[in-house]
Write a protein that holds these residues in place. Structure first.
Motif: not given
Length: 332
Positions: A196-225
């Protein structure tokens, strides 16, 4: 935001809440407009669905009991069976419509609030009309991210069911088995919260960055560390608060006494107001956490570049490109 990005990495539990409240109240006009346009309809649809679903499902259960108590191949049996089929069809149609509307309003509200806070962060003047004009151009990216997360949750649940089936087959309800079941239950909840945490942060990544979908989830996973603990301490109470509001609505409004119509209306209005405020706060908090995580990983967002990419250029929303402007390392 008045706070420098390098300082945001030091925000803890109360600091993130304080920053979120400050953002909302400092720009209360545009957040009020977003709430009226998107958050209130989202809350209304959510609560209305609970009421309507309860009424329809109660009728389905009642008719199912009558059908079981009726002798087959009789006129009464066939009549009840036809009514039951129609009720199930209406129930499924309403469910489909509900999830569609809920998803659309959730994605639109996420887009609008993330864009608004990004404009606030860059010191740009942001208007409600401009925020809404950006929304249709980014919600599709959020949709792709949502579908990817949905598949991840589906796979997670399937694996959990297989593990529970293996547990029941090999161990069962022995003393050791109950201990293992408790451990599995805790592990499942922790894993679900993490997704759920990865999902919510991935939504922000999808709006502000070029990554979305699986890439946004991976980016979110790295950011939340490194900010996992404080993120859980924030999102878990927010989610629990949502469940408590839902429980209160079901108990006091949906299943309230019919003679207390005025009281039920008052409780419904209160639950509606609290849920709307909670949804707004949740969207703002997840965006603030995004900037906190960026600061924690020493990833500086160039404000002028971000500002340029938030412009509506020739009628199209221009996303941030990490290779050009996004992540410039800085020393703390």
């Amino acid at each position: 935001m008045d706070r420098e990005q390098g300082e945001m990495q030091f925000l803890g539990l109360f600091g993130i809440y304080k920053e979120s409240y400050r953002v909302i109240f400092s720009w209360r006009k545009i957040f009020s407009q977003i709430t009226l346009a998107l958050i209130l309809p989202l809350s209304f649809v959510f609560l209305l669905h609970i009421q309507v679903s309860d009424v329809l499902f109660s009728k389905i259960v009642h008719n199912k009991i009558e059908l079981d108590e009726t002798r087959p191949e009789t006129d009464r049996y066939n009549k009840i069976s036809d009514v039951l089929s129609k009720e199930w069809a209406v129930y499924l149609i309403i469910k489909t419509f509900y999830f569609t509307v809920l998803l659309v309003f959730s994605l639109l509200s996420t887009s609008a609030i993330v864009y608004t806070i990004a404009c606030i962060y860059t010191g740009r003047e942001v208007a409600f009309g401009k925020a809404m004009s950006v929304v249709p151009r980014v919600w599709r990216r959020l949709m792709v991210t949502f579908l990817c997360v949905f598949m991840a949750i589906f796979v997670y649940i399937v694996v959990t069911v297989l593990i529970l089936f293996t547990w029941a087959l090999l161990i069962g309800s022995t003393n050791l088995g109950l201990v293992i079941l408790a451990v599995l239950g805790i592990a499942y909840l922790v894993g679900f919260v993490y997704i759920t945490l990865v999902w919510q942060l991935a939504g922000v990544v999808s709006v502000l960055e070029e990554d979305y979908g699986v890439k946004a989830m991976i980016k979110s996973k790295c950011l939340i560390k490194g900010k996992m603990g404080v993120s859980m301490l924030i999102f878990v109470p927010l989610n629990i608060s949502g469940y408590l509001i839902q429980f209160a609505f079901e108990r006091l409004v949906v299943h309230g006494r019919s003679t207390e119509t005025v009281g039920r209306f008052g409780y419904g209005a209160l639950c509606f107001l609290l849920l709307s405020m909670l949804m707004l706060l949740g969207h703002v908090v997840q965006t603030v956490i995004y900037f906190v995580c960026k600061s924690y990983h020493h990833e500086s967002i160039d404000k002028s570049a971000l500002s340029d990419h938030l412009e509506v250029y020739h009628g199209e929303y221009v996303r941030l490109k990490s290779k050009d402007v996004l992540l410039e390392q800085f020393d703390v």
